[in-house]
Design an enzyme around this catalytic site. Structure first.
Site, PDB file in Angstrom:
ATOM      1  CB  SER A   1      -0.901   0.024   1.236  1.00 28.97           C
ATOM      2  OG  SER A   1      -1.579   1.262   1.356  1.00 28.97           O
TER       3      SER A   1
ATOM      4  CE1 TYR B   1      -4.223  -1.676   5.210  1.00 32.72           C
ATOM      5  CE2 TYR B   1      -3.577   0.545   4.589  1.00 32.72           C
ATOM      6  CZ  TYR B   1      -3.935  -0.741   4.233  1.00 32.72           C
ATOM      7  OH  TYR B   1      -4.014  -1.087   2.904  1.00 32.72           O
TER       8      TYR B   1
END
Length: 232
Positions: free
Chosen positions: A136, A148
């Site tokens: 990501s 995250y």
């Protein structure tokens, strides 16, 4: 379990019941791969199998023992797409929960490493194979989601170091680092309905799952002496 002919490339794709995983399963079947699609949702996998003819396996990738047993039975695998992942993004670290941490790390980091470890020995023995992991932009650049972002940063460093470990083996490593993608991600990542609606209605033209599948297929399709290290 693996019924593919010797000339048919075989791919294992995690998180295949929706989003990037589903789109990649469809794309690779269309490209001539024998696909093993892994996910937790049986009904979604049944629909995918009916549409594509791929083999489906109901499996929670955070169950490491089951994942390792699956790897032992599936046979030759040429491509592993580590796609299963999630985020918890509607709260700060100060207001997070133990479940936020464990669920994110178990899915995004531990399961990815276990799956890679399970399929690598045979790839190395055959001197061919490709590990594709979905990272990501949050793992490379600052984002207001500490848990995250940290999990995807671990994926990023894992990929860069694994590529060095595998130098000379013939096994390739690619990290795909998307920004916003039009998937069910925010349905899981944001639990508050109001905040979820705001997150999903960003005004940004998002990359689609099919476009990510095209990107993954590109990385797989370049000549064997070319390694696409990372695509942002």
């Amino acid at each position: 379990m693996n019924s593919a002919s010797h000339d048919t490339p075989v791919a294992v794709i995690t998180g295949a019941s929706s989003g990037i995983g589903e789109a990649t399963s469809r794309r690779l079947v269309a490209e001539g791969y024998h696909v093993h699609a892994i996910a937790r949702r049986h009904d979604r996998l049944e629909a995918l199998a009916a549409a594509t003819g791929c083999d489906t396996h109901v499996l929670d990738v955070t169950d490491s023992e089951r994942l390792l047993r699956f790897a032992e039975t599936v046979g030759r695998v040429d491509v592993l797409v580590n796609n299963a992942g999630l985020g918890r993004m509607d709260t700060s670290m100060a207001h997070g929960t133990l479940e936020d941490i464990t669920r994110t790390i178990d899915t995004n980091v531990t399961a990815l490493m276990v799956a890679t470890m399970a399929f690598l020995p045979d790839m190395i023995n055959r001197r061919t194979g490709h590990i594709v992991s979905i990272g990501s932009m949050a793992g490379i650049y600052p984002l207001s989601s500490a848990i995250y972002g940290a999990s995807k940063a671990a994926v990023h460093r894992f990929c860069t170091n694994l590529r060095i470990e595998l130098g000379g083996t013939g096994v390739r490593v690619t990290e795909i680092c998307p920004g916003r993608v039009a998937t069910e991600f925010y349905d899981v990542a944001v639990t508050d309905p109001v905040q979820r609606a705001k997150s999903k209605d960003s005004g940004i033209k998002e990359v689609t799952a099919d476009e990510l599948a095209d990107t993954i297929n590109y990385a797989l399709s370049v000549p064997a002496h070319v390694n696409i290290n990372r695509i942002e």
